[in-house]
Design a protein around this motif. Structure first.
Motif, PDB file in Angstrom:
ATOM      1  N   ASN A   8       0.805  -1.212   0.000  1.00  0.00           N
ATOM      2  CA  ASN A   8       0.000   0.000   0.000  1.00  0.00           C
ATOM      3  C   ASN A   8       0.841   1.266   0.000  1.00  0.00           C
ATOM      4  O   ASN A   8       0.369   2.340  -0.356  1.00  0.00           O
ATOM      5  CB  ASN A   8      -0.926   0.001   1.224  1.00  0.00           C
ATOM      6  N   ASN A   9       2.095   1.153   0.442  1.00  0.00           N
ATOM      7  CA  ASN A   9       2.965   2.311   0.518  1.00  0.00           C
ATOM      8  C   ASN A   9       3.720   2.562  -0.784  1.00  0.00           C
ATOM      9  O   ASN A   9       4.414   3.562  -0.914  1.00  0.00           O
ATOM     10  CB  ASN A   9       3.967   2.130   1.663  1.00  0.00           C
ATOM     11  N   ASN A  10       3.623   1.644  -1.705  1.00  0.00           N
ATOM     12  CA  ASN A  10       4.359   1.767  -2.959  1.00  0.00           C
ATOM     13  C   ASN A  10       3.469   1.316  -4.110  1.00  0.00           C
ATOM     14  O   ASN A  10       3.102   0.148  -4.183  1.00  0.00           O
ATOM     15  CB  ASN A  10       5.631   0.919  -2.906  1.00  0.00           C
ATOM     16  N   PRO A  11       3.085   2.236  -4.997  1.00  0.00           N
ATOM     17  CA  PRO A  11       2.198   1.865  -6.101  1.00  0.00           C
ATOM     18  C   PRO A  11       2.887   0.963  -7.123  1.00  0.00           C
ATOM     19  O   PRO A  11       2.222   0.371  -7.967  1.00  0.00           O
ATOM     20  CB  PRO A  11       1.840   3.220  -6.724  1.00  0.00           C
ATOM     21  N   LEU A  12       4.209   0.885  -7.068  1.00  0.00           N
ATOM     22  CA  LEU A  12       4.929   0.041  -8.015  1.00  0.00           C
ATOM     23  C   LEU A  12       4.786  -1.433  -7.645  1.00  0.00           C
ATOM     24  O   LEU A  12       4.628  -1.790  -6.481  1.00  0.00           O
ATOM     25  CB  LEU A  12       6.415   0.420  -8.042  1.00  0.00           C
ATOM     26  N   GLY A  13       4.851  -2.285  -8.668  1.00  0.00           N
ATOM     27  CA  GLY A  13       4.809  -3.710  -8.423  1.00  0.00           C
ATOM     28  C   GLY A  13       6.129  -4.230  -7.874  1.00  0.00           C
ATOM     29  O   GLY A  13       7.103  -3.487  -7.728  1.00  0.00           O
ATOM     30  N   LYS A  14       6.159  -5.506  -7.574  1.00  0.00           N
ATOM     31  CA  LYS A  14       7.359  -6.155  -7.055  1.00  0.00           C
ATOM     32  C   LYS A  14       7.819  -7.201  -8.061  1.00  0.00           C
ATOM     33  O   LYS A  14       7.002  -7.947  -8.619  1.00  0.00           O
ATOM     34  CB  LYS A  14       7.073  -6.816  -5.705  1.00  0.00           C
ATOM     35  N   VAL A  15       9.127  -7.248  -8.283  1.00  0.00           N
ATOM     36  CA  VAL A  15       9.694  -8.190  -9.249  1.00  0.00           C
ATOM     37  C   VAL A  15      10.371  -9.330  -8.508  1.00  0.00           C
ATOM     38  O   VAL A  15      11.154  -9.104  -7.577  1.00  0.00           O
ATOM     39  CB  VAL A  15      10.710  -7.490 -10.180  1.00  0.00           C
ATOM     40  N   TYR A  16      10.081 -10.548  -8.930  1.00  0.00           N
ATOM     41  CA  TYR A  16      10.678 -11.743  -8.350  1.00  0.00           C
ATOM     42  C   TYR A  16      11.566 -12.405  -9.402  1.00  0.00           C
ATOM     43  O   TYR A  16      11.083 -12.774 -10.477  1.00  0.00           O
ATOM     44  CB  TYR A  16       9.601 -12.730  -7.901  1.00  0.00           C
ATOM     45  N   LEU A  17      12.847 -12.538  -9.101  1.00  0.00           N
ATOM     46  CA  LEU A  17      13.749 -13.311  -9.962  1.00  0.00           C
ATOM     47  C   LEU A  17      13.700 -14.745  -9.472  1.00  0.00           C
ATOM     48  O   LEU A  17      14.209 -15.066  -8.397  1.00  0.00           O
ATOM     49  CB  LEU A  17      15.179 -12.769  -9.888  1.00  0.00           C
ATOM     50  N   VAL A  18      13.074 -15.608 -10.254  1.00  0.00           N
ATOM     51  CA  VAL A  18      12.789 -16.974  -9.818  1.00  0.00           C
ATOM     52  C   VAL A  18      13.635 -17.979 -10.601  1.00  0.00           C
ATOM     53  O   VAL A  18      13.670 -17.939 -11.835  1.00  0.00           O
ATOM     54  CB  VAL A  18      11.287 -17.304  -9.998  1.00  0.00           C
ATOM     55  N   GLY A  19      14.297 -18.871  -9.883  1.00  0.00           N
ATOM     56  CA  GLY A  19      15.048 -19.946 -10.530  1.00  0.00           C
ATOM     57  C   GLY A  19      14.118 -21.057 -10.959  1.00  0.00           C
ATOM     58  O   GLY A  19      13.389 -21.626 -10.133  1.00  0.00           O
ATOM     59  N   ALA A  20      14.141 -21.383 -12.242  1.00  0.00           N
ATOM     60  CA  ALA A  20      13.271 -22.447 -12.773  1.00  0.00           C
ATOM     61  C   ALA A  20      13.842 -23.830 -12.501  1.00  0.00           C
ATOM     62  O   ALA A  20      13.160 -24.837 -12.682  1.00  0.00           O
ATOM     63  CB  ALA A  20      13.071 -22.258 -14.269  1.00  0.00           C
ATOM     64  N   GLY A  21      15.121 -23.889 -12.084  1.00  0.00           N
ATOM     65  CA  GLY A  21      15.754 -25.183 -11.871  1.00  0.00           C
ATOM     66  C   GLY A  21      16.416 -25.694 -13.140  1.00  0.00           C
ATOM     67  O   GLY A  21      16.463 -24.997 -14.164  1.00  0.00           O
ATOM     68  N   PRO A  22      16.920 -26.921 -13.126  1.00  0.00           N
ATOM     69  CA  PRO A  22      17.749 -27.428 -14.222  1.00  0.00           C
ATOM     70  C   PRO A  22      17.009 -27.836 -15.481  1.00  0.00           C
ATOM     71  O   PRO A  22      17.637 -28.068 -16.515  1.00  0.00           O
ATOM     72  CB  PRO A  22      18.425 -28.647 -13.589  1.00  0.00           C
ATOM     73  N   GLY A  23      15.701 -27.957 -15.409  1.00  0.00           N
ATOM     74  CA  GLY A  23      14.974 -28.359 -16.612  1.00  0.00           C
ATOM     75  C   GLY A  23      13.645 -29.027 -16.316  1.00  0.00           C
ATOM     76  O   GLY A  23      12.604 -28.640 -16.855  1.00  0.00           O
ATOM     77  N   ALA A  24      13.651 -30.045 -15.463  1.00  0.00           N
ATOM     78  CA  ALA A  24      12.416 -30.750 -15.133  1.00  0.00           C
ATOM     79  C   ALA A  24      11.438 -29.812 -14.434  1.00  0.00           C
ATOM     80  O   ALA A  24      11.812 -29.073 -13.526  1.00  0.00           O
ATOM     81  CB  ALA A  24      12.719 -31.954 -14.235  1.00  0.00           C
ATOM     82  N   ALA A 116      15.369   2.169 -10.126  1.00  0.00           N
ATOM     83  CA  ALA A 116      14.040   2.701 -10.452  1.00  0.00           C
ATOM     84  C   ALA A 116      13.108   2.696  -9.249  1.00  0.00           C
ATOM     85  O   ALA A 116      11.920   3.025  -9.366  1.00  0.00           O
ATOM     86  CB  ALA A 116      13.423   1.885 -11.590  1.00  0.00           C
ATOM     87  N   GLY A 117      13.644   2.296  -8.083  1.00  0.00           N
ATOM     88  CA  GLY A 117      12.838   2.283  -6.870  1.00  0.00           C
ATOM     89  C   GLY A 117      11.867   1.126  -6.783  1.00  0.00           C
ATOM     90  O   GLY A 117      10.852   1.198  -6.083  1.00  0.00           O
ATOM     91  N   ILE A 118      12.171   0.049  -7.485  1.00  0.00           N
ATOM     92  CA  ILE A 118      11.274  -1.114  -7.534  1.00  0.00           C
ATOM     93  C   ILE A 118      11.799  -2.210  -6.615  1.00  0.00           C
ATOM     94  O   ILE A 118      12.980  -2.565  -6.659  1.00  0.00           O
ATOM     95  CB  ILE A 118      11.157  -1.638  -8.979  1.00  0.00           C
ATOM     96  N   GLU A 119      10.917  -2.749  -5.806  1.00  0.00           N
ATOM     97  CA  GLU A 119      11.294  -3.818  -4.879  1.00  0.00           C
ATOM     98  C   GLU A 119      11.544  -5.110  -5.660  1.00  0.00           C
ATOM     99  O   GLU A 119      10.798  -5.450  -6.586  1.00  0.00           O
ATOM    100  CB  GLU A 119      10.188  -4.036  -3.848  1.00  0.00           C
TER     101      GLU A 119
END
Length: 271
Positions: A8-24, A116-119
């Motif tokens: 609520n304190n930040n109108p910007l969205g949040k970005v998640y860098l997610v590891g997909a793993g090795p393939g499976a 850019a001030g993005i979480e």
């Protein structure tokens, strides 16, 4: 009903860098899978299995992956797209093959987002080297034999590499090369000539498409690799992992013993 985390304190969205793993698909973490279910938009790498995208049917999906020798998205363009997406969406997932913090250029994306001030939050994934060790059922470390492991890649952005830059020689006991297919013979030759820890008879195992149904294994030595014996074996469509070191000799011996047992069994039946 789908709910997404908000700030609520930040109108910007949040970005998640997610590891997909090795393939499976089922080797992504539980946290990573849950974030895909909540995502408004997903930017995914070329190596991410298309089946994994079934985990986020509600999300807009955009491929931004890189493939050696093929048309791909420039890193600065990816950074800008992530920043732009955070202006419009609350949950943005950047889905990267393996682990985001290993050869994934995560630092550049993190710095661009923070500027850019993005979480941003990083969700780790299983890297291919560890999945490869699990597949061949052989630790990359071995008491009395291997106390160190190096993960290496020769692939670099053209903006960071000088023409003719030589291959550096890691001093670790076990070496794991990512994206080393085109340099495989050269890597082996230089290790034999210059590395104090490796020699012509050092075991080599190459895995393609680790953890997937397409997984293939090539087992030999540095001498055979240096002679180009693996060149015709490689499948250019699949990522390859080159593992080198004495710690791998145990699994090679076990594989050889199993093959001999099967031959003996066949001879006995024939007799």
């Amino acid at each position: 009903m789908r709910t997404t985390p908000t700030n609520n304190n930040n109108p910007l969205g949040k970005v998640y860098l997610v590891g997909a793993g090795p393939g499976a698909v089922d080797l992504i973490t539980v946290r990573g899978a849950k974030l895909l279910e909540q995502a408004d938009i997903v930017f995914y790498d070329a190596l991410v299995d298309p089946e994994m995208l079934a985990l986020c049917p509600q999300a807009e999906k955009i491929e931004v992956g890189k493939r050696c020798g093929k048309l791909s998205s420039a890193q600065q363009f990816i950074n800008k797209r992530l920043v732009d997406a955070a202006q419009k969406h609350q949950v943005i997932v950047r889905l990267k093959g393996g682990d985001p913090m290993l050869f994934g250029r995560a630092d550049e994306e993190i710095q661009a987002l923070k500027a850019a001030g993005i979480e941003v939050q990083v969700v780790p994934g299983i890297t291919a080297a560890l999945a490869g060790a699990a597949s061949i059922q052989q630790s990359l470390t071995l008491r009395g034999v291997s106390r160190s492991v190096a993960f290496i890649t020769l692939a670099q952005g053209t903006e960071n590499v000088a023409p003719g830059q030589p291959i550096s020689n890691p001093s670790a006991d076990t070496l794991v090369y990512y994206m080393g297919r085109k340099d495989a013979a050269r890597i082996a030759q230089q290790l034999i000539e210059q590395s104090p820890n490796q020699h012509s008879n050092t075991p080599v195992q190459i895995l393609e498409a680790v953890s997937t149904a397409r997984e293939r294994l090539w087992i030999s030595t540095l001498q055979e690799l240096a002679a180009g014996k693996a060149d015709q074996w490689f499948d250019s469509a699949s990522p390859a992992l080159i593992m080198i070191g004495e710690a791998l000799r145990t699994s090679i011996t076990l594989a050889s013993d199993t093959a001999e047992e099967k031959i003996d069994e066949c001879l006995q039946k024939a007799g």
